[in-house]
Design a protein around this motif. Structure first.
Motif, mmCIF file in Angstrom:
data_model
loop_
_atom_site.group_PDB
_atom_site.id
_atom_site.type_symbol
_atom_site.label_atom_id
_atom_site.label_comp_id
_atom_site.label_asym_id
_atom_site.label_seq_id
_atom_site.Cartn_x
_atom_site.Cartn_y
_atom_site.Cartn_z
ATOM 1 N N ALA A 314 0.835 -1.207 0.000
ATOM 2 C CA ALA A 314 0.000 0.000 0.000
ATOM 3 C C ALA A 314 0.865 1.251 0.000
ATOM 4 O O ALA A 314 2.055 1.218 0.307
ATOM 5 N N LYS A 315 0.221 2.377 -0.317
ATOM 6 C CA LYS A 315 0.875 3.667 -0.160
ATOM 7 C C LYS A 315 1.223 3.862 1.307
ATOM 8 O O LYS A 315 0.361 3.737 2.171
ATOM 9 N N ARG A 316 2.487 4.175 1.602
ATOM 10 C CA ARG A 316 2.914 4.326 2.987
ATOM 11 C C ARG A 316 3.266 5.761 3.339
ATOM 12 O O ARG A 316 3.273 6.141 4.508
ATOM 13 N N GLY A 317 3.621 6.580 2.354
ATOM 14 C CA GLY A 317 4.080 7.928 2.684
ATOM 15 C C GLY A 317 5.469 7.887 3.301
ATOM 16 O O GLY A 317 6.365 7.219 2.800
ATOM 17 N N VAL A 318 5.641 8.590 4.427
ATOM 18 C CA VAL A 318 6.953 8.648 5.084
ATOM 19 C C VAL A 318 6.830 8.105 6.511
ATOM 20 O O VAL A 318 5.777 8.203 7.144
ATOM 21 N N LEU A 319 7.917 7.541 6.978
ATOM 22 C CA LEU A 319 7.946 7.049 8.351
ATOM 23 C C LEU A 319 7.898 8.238 9.301
ATOM 24 O O LEU A 319 8.798 9.082 9.318
ATOM 25 N N LEU A 320 6.834 8.320 10.084
ATOM 26 C CA LEU A 320 6.667 9.437 11.017
ATOM 27 C C LEU A 320 7.418 9.186 12.316
ATOM 28 O O LEU A 320 7.947 10.108 12.934
ATOM 29 N N GLY A 321 7.473 7.926 12.752
ATOM 30 C CA GLY A 321 8.174 7.624 13.995
ATOM 31 C C GLY A 321 7.736 6.295 14.566
ATOM 32 O O GLY A 321 7.187 5.442 13.850
ATOM 33 N N GLN A 322 7.966 6.135 15.886
ATOM 34 C CA GLN A 322 7.612 4.901 16.591
ATOM 35 C C GLN A 322 6.781 5.224 17.826
ATOM 36 O O GLN A 322 6.985 6.247 18.485
ATOM 37 N N VAL A 323 5.854 4.309 18.095
ATOM 38 C CA VAL A 323 5.067 4.444 19.318
ATOM 39 C C VAL A 323 5.960 4.152 20.513
ATOM 40 O O VAL A 323 6.628 3.114 20.558
ATOM 41 N N GLU A 324 5.978 5.089 21.478
ATOM 42 C CA GLU A 324 6.717 4.829 22.720
ATOM 43 C C GLU A 324 5.796 4.249 23.778
ATOM 44 O O GLU A 324 6.155 3.314 24.472
ATOM 45 N N ARG A 325 4.584 4.804 23.865
ATOM 46 C CA ARG A 325 3.615 4.272 24.826
ATOM 47 C C ARG A 325 2.263 4.925 24.547
ATOM 48 O O ARG A 325 2.148 5.875 23.763
ATOM 49 N N VAL A 326 1.259 4.408 25.193
ATOM 50 C CA VAL A 326 -0.090 4.972 25.104
ATOM 51 C C VAL A 326 -0.433 5.591 26.446
ATOM 52 O O VAL A 326 -0.255 4.956 27.503
ATOM 53 N N ARG A 327 -0.910 6.820 26.440
ATOM 54 C CA ARG A 327 -1.275 7.517 27.666
ATOM 55 C C ARG A 327 -2.750 7.906 27.553
ATOM 56 O O ARG A 327 -3.079 8.904 26.905
ATOM 57 N N GLY A 328 -3.604 7.099 28.121
ATOM 58 C CA GLY A 328 -5.039 7.335 27.980
ATOM 59 C C GLY A 328 -5.444 7.149 26.532
ATOM 60 O O GLY A 328 -5.227 6.091 25.931
ATOM 61 N N GLU A 329 -6.035 8.196 25.942
ATOM 62 C CA GLU A 329 -6.404 8.149 24.534
ATOM 63 C C GLU A 329 -5.350 8.787 23.646
ATOM 64 O O GLU A 329 -5.548 8.920 22.433
ATOM 65 N N ARG A 330 -4.235 9.171 24.260
ATOM 66 C CA ARG A 330 -3.159 9.790 23.494
ATOM 67 C C ARG A 330 -2.052 8.781 23.213
ATOM 68 O O ARG A 330 -1.801 7.888 24.029
ATOM 69 N N VAL A 331 -1.409 8.983 22.067
ATOM 70 C CA VAL A 331 -0.319 8.097 21.670
ATOM 71 C C VAL A 331 0.978 8.893 21.679
ATOM 72 O O VAL A 331 1.094 9.926 21.004
ATOM 73 N N VAL A 332 1.941 8.437 22.470
ATOM 74 C CA VAL A 332 3.246 9.094 22.564
ATOM 75 C C VAL A 332 4.134 8.525 21.460
ATOM 76 O O VAL A 332 4.349 7.311 21.375
ATOM 77 N N VAL A 333 4.647 9.421 20.611
ATOM 78 C CA VAL A 333 5.414 9.010 19.428
ATOM 79 C C VAL A 333 6.766 9.712 19.414
ATOM 80 O O VAL A 333 6.846 10.929 19.618
ATOM 81 N N ARG A 334 7.828 8.933 19.181
ATOM 82 C CA ARG A 334 9.161 9.481 18.936
ATOM 83 C C ARG A 334 9.265 9.773 17.442
ATOM 84 O O ARG A 334 9.172 8.879 16.619
ATOM 85 N N LEU A 335 9.438 11.051 17.086
ATOM 86 C CA LEU A 335 9.336 11.474 15.690
ATOM 87 C C LEU A 335 10.584 11.163 14.873
ATOM 88 O O LEU A 335 11.717 11.290 15.342
ATOM 89 N N ALA A 336 10.311 10.776 13.611
ATOM 90 C CA ALA A 336 11.365 10.676 12.603
ATOM 91 C C ALA A 336 11.114 11.655 11.467
ATOM 92 O O ALA A 336 11.948 11.807 10.567
ATOM 93 N N ALA A 337 9.950 12.317 11.495
ATOM 94 C CA ALA A 337 9.580 13.299 10.479
ATOM 95 C C ALA A 337 8.620 14.287 11.119
ATOM 96 O O ALA A 337 8.017 14.005 12.159
ATOM 97 N N PRO A 338 8.430 15.466 10.525
ATOM 98 C CA PRO A 338 7.534 16.460 11.101
ATOM 99 C C PRO A 338 6.077 15.998 11.123
ATOM 100 O O PRO A 338 5.630 15.249 10.259
ATOM 101 N N VAL A 339 5.332 16.500 12.138
ATOM 102 C CA VAL A 339 3.906 16.185 12.249
ATOM 103 C C VAL A 339 3.170 17.454 12.672
ATOM 104 O O VAL A 339 3.723 18.319 13.358
ATOM 105 N N ALA A 340 1.898 17.558 12.226
ATOM 106 C CA ALA A 340 1.069 18.707 12.577
ATOM 107 C C ALA A 340 -0.385 18.252 12.630
ATOM 108 O O ALA A 340 -0.743 17.213 12.050
#
Length: 835
Positions: A314-340
């Protein structure tokens, strides 16, 4: 058109917005299809024939060429309609047509001798020898097969004067274009008719020697990464490539804008002698428009593991990063590319198993604060709309990909959506201004547009403010709102003339009008006055010239054991298609001792440096050759060796059959794209003695430069270091409905995936016999030698009228079909069952 100082950049245009995106972002040409058919992207929006005049006028005003794709096979019943389309295309001023079908190339040349013909990559031209045949058809440019390396392209350049065009960016087909019968065989949709269902993007399981092989997450065994050759632009120019082609007639206009802009810059930098370098954020921009992962394709040669990692299709785009952990309904991500906020993302997972999750980012928190601008690096917390993501299914270390950037999309949209042109056409003017003479202006634009005009009255001498170069540039350069940009002006001023600004303004408007008008009218084309199809048909021998005598059954074998079993049945005509061509030294004497004629099969592909295979086949002194490419046809006929043209030469109409016959083929195998009705139409259009019809075979689906054996059963990367596992193992690929399709390698290490189920055209045989066809072929695959006599006897009985066709295919447990596209009298299938 623009005077090119370097290679031409071609962009795809599936609709009007894509055409505008290509124009404004630097394309030298666009290629597009018509919605009346005959183009290899039937699912694109395409253009109506009535759109041709305004589209070509728009392109020519902007200095851009327009190429129409007529790059599918054409059936006999369609030739008259196709001729009318060619006449419309030529009359509209189209710069060239792309064709696949050899007969269509003949038709175009006969309809309009001065309409350029480009051979589509669908024509499968892979060597200088192939291109020599294309040149004789009147082809001016060849779109080379994607499977060629830089070294092979350079070698072809030295062997031909034809223009060379290559794909530099976009999706890669795993099969050779023009040789893929997969989506047709499995789903009844012909890729050679513009209806590819992308079966290569599906998951497959590997079965080796009857046992499942656990490949872990590697499931997409036939899905290549996308081609991205931006950093190879200087090498391609050095190799002699004239046309750089971007794939994507099914893609968005933003994709067209994005990729065209980047390759425009790469070509300009290379032509200026500067290094071509894209920063990481520029590559990310291209990946976000569409990417299954970027690769150089085959341009560096074969690296089967690199080309097909097998982890996704499938179309993947760019690797944004990796999940570090889940905090409630939020996802903590270590970035490899910009996000907004607003970015589209997808979390890694098995897409085929429904484990992939995705959605739009709702909130981004950086260092505990909500942010609205992109965060470039570090750790962020991402929030999504309620229930968009099931966070309980996420785990630390899981990758997250960025698939969409609305800011980028908006910026790309602005590059072509505004009312005013952003990319302008260079204009050079020559001005003569002398007292007592009219002011004269001659101009030429980079688009080829010209103007020549003069003032109504002679000029008078100025009392205070004579005309100057600067004033001319200022007044004549006021071209805002037009497509032109004044880039050069040479003035010859004599006697200090005075010119009112109002006169200069009127002349400026008139020169723009003349420039536009000079390219608005299509070029004068010579069109054949009468029906070309009728004339070409009239030149064929009478269709009453049928074969006499009893029918002949030719049997193709794939091993010495099969050959011996066939000869033991008393078959008088055999064909050998062995993986190890060294065994032909035993096959030919076997046939001779049995008083049988034997033909040896060439590979379907002949690349530069592979002419030695033809010499090796010739040394065995067989009774003839089954040729599968244009190079083989030329080679063996030049030596006086009898040849039969095989299905891979795509003979779907009488013009192609006639061409192959004129080129030396004794018989021509009907294309597998023909269904029952289309095959009977072809038989009615040529002497039946010219044809050979395959009535039993396992359909060859994918024919690939990619080697699955090397990719997953070897530590090597290509045929130089793979250890040839294909010689030791029997491999099958299991699809999603459990069918196990045999995989074979040929002498060139190219793979063919065959349909698991044999296909029989037994029910059409009586109609073929009635119409004079006498040459029928039965093709074996993995048939055990003890089972061969029963199969041969069934078809002998069929040809003798002792059994009905239905009994044959039912007893053989074969599918009841002719070719790959279902006819109205054949069993219906659900094309979505697999796809």
């Amino acid at each position: 058109m623009n005077d090119l100082s370097g290679p031409e950049l071609l962009a795809p245009a599936g609709d009007w917005d894509c055409a505008r995106a290509a124009i404004e972002n630097g394309a030298d040409a666009i290629y597009f299809g018509l919605d009346c058919g005959f183009n290899a992207r039937a699912r694109a929006a395409n253009f109506a024939p009535a759109d041709l005049p305004p589209l070509i006028e728009l392109l020519h005003r902007r200095g851009v060429r327009g190429y129409v794709t007529l790059n599918t096979l054409a059936f006999s019943s369609e030739l008259l309609q196709l001729e009318e389309v060619v006449r419309q295309v030529a009359s509209a001023g189209t710069d060239a047509v792309l064709v696949q079908d050899l007969g269509v190339a003949r038709l175009v040349r006969a309809v309009c001798p001065n309409l350029d013909i480009h051979a589509s990559t669908q024509m499968t031209l892979t060597s200088g020898e192939c291109l020599a045949v294309a040149a004789e058809l009147g082809v001016r440019r060849v779109v080379l097969a994607r499977e060629l390396s830089l070294a092979e392209i350079a070698r072809i350049r030295r062997q031909t004067e034809l223009e060379l065009e290559v794909f530099v960016h976009g999706a890669l087909c795993v099969a050779y274009s023009g040789q893929c019968l997969t989506s047709e065989s499995l789903g009844g949709r012909s890729a050679n008719r513009g209806q590819c269902a992308q079966a290569c993007r599906l998951p497959y399981e590997l079965v080796c020697d009857g046992r499942d092989v656990d490949l872990g997450p590697v499931r997409y065994l036939l899905s290549p990464q996308d081609l991205a050759a931006y950093d190879l632009v200087p090498d391609l120019i050095a190799a002699g490539v004239e046309g750089f082609k971007i794939e994507g007639r099914l893609k968005t206009p933003e994709y067209v804008a994005n990729i065209t802009r980047h390759y425009r810059r790469a070509i300009d930098e290379a032509c200026a002698g500067r290094p071509v370098h894209f920063a990481a954020d520029e590559v990310r921009e291209m990946e976000l428009s569409f990417s299954r992962g970027f690769s150089p394709g085959w341009l560096h040669g074969c690296d089967h593991k690199m080309l097909v990692p097998g982890l996704s299709s499938a179309k993947r785009g760019v690797l944004l990063g990796q999940v570090e952990r889940v905090r409630g309904e939020r996802v903590v991500v270590r970035l490899a590319a910009p996000v907004a906020p607003g970015d589209g993302v997808v979390f890694e997972g098995d897409r085929a198993a429904g484990q992939e999750q995705g959605g739009r980012v709702y909130h981004v928190r950086s260092q505990g604060r909500l942010v609205t601008e992109p965060v470039v690096d570090g750790t962020v917390e991402l929030s999504f709309e309620r229930s968009a993501i099931d966070v309980e299914r996420l785990s630390p270390g899981q990758q997250i990909w960025k698939t969409d950037d609305p800011r980028l999309t908006q910026r790309l949209r602005k590059s072509f959506a505004g009312p005013d042109p952003r990319r302008r056409v260079a204009l050079r003017l020559e001005v003569e201004a002398a007292v007592g003479q009219p002011l004269r202006i001659r101009g030429r634009a980079g688009s080829g547009a010209t103007c020549e005009l003069a003032s109504a009255e002679p000029l008078v001498a100025a009392n205070k403010h004579p005309l100057t170069d600067e004033l001319l540039r200022q007044q004549l350069g006021r071209l805002g709102g037009t497509v032109y940009e004044l880039t050069g002006l040479e003035a010859r001023l004599e006697g200090g003339p005075m010119v009112p600004l109002s006169v200069l303004g009127k002349l400026r408007h008139e020169l723009v009008r003349q420039l536009d008008a000079s390219v608005a009218s299509p070029p004068r084309r010579r069109l054949a006055p009468s029906s070309v199809v009728a004339d070409l048909r009239a030149a064929l021998p009478s269709d009453g010239a049928t074969s006499g005598g009893p029918p002949s059954l030719h049997v193709l074998c794939r091993s010495l054991d099969q050959l011996q079993a066939v000869l033991d049945c008393g078959v008088a005509s055999v064909l050998a298609d062995f993986q190890d061509i060294r065994q032909y030294r035993r096959a030919v004497p076997l046939a001779r001792r049995a008083a049988a004629s034997i033909l040896l099969a060439t590979p379907r592909i002949q690349k530069p440096a592979e002419l030695g295979i033809f010499h090796a086949l010739h040394r065995h002194a067989a009774d003839g050759i089954l040729v599968r490419n244009l190079a083989g046809l030329r080679f063996f006929t030049s030596l006086g060796v009898p040849v039969v043209a095989d299905y891979s030469l795509n003979a779907a109409n009488e013009l192609t059959v006639d061409y192959l016959r004129r080129s030396g083929a004794g018989r021509v195998t009907a294309s597998y794209d023909l269904n029952r009705e289309q095959l009977l139409d072809l038989v009615a259009s040529v002497p039946p003695a010219w044809l050979e019809v395959v009535i039993h075979q396992h359909m060859p689906m994918f024919h690939m430069e990619h080697c699955v054996f090397c990719a997953v059963l070897s530590p090597g990367t290509n045929k130089t270091n793979c250890g040839r596992p294909c010689d030791e193992h029997l491999v099958e690929l299991r699809d999603r409905i459990g069918m196990q399709h045999p995989l074979k390698a040929d002498v060139g290490c190219r793979n063919t995936l065959y349909n698991a189920t044999a296909q029989s055209a037994a029910e059409v045989v009586p109609a073929l016999l009635e119409r004079g066809v006498r040459n029928f072929r039965l093709e074996l695959l993995d048939d055990a030698p003890p089972a061969v006599p029963a199969t041969i006897q069934l078809y002998r009985d069929l040809l003798a009228g002792r059994v009905r066709g239905k009994e044959v295919w039912k007893r053989l447990q074969a599918s009841n079909r002719v070719g790959v596209t279902r006819g109205t009298l054949e069993e219906r299938r659900d094309p979505l069952a697999l796809l």
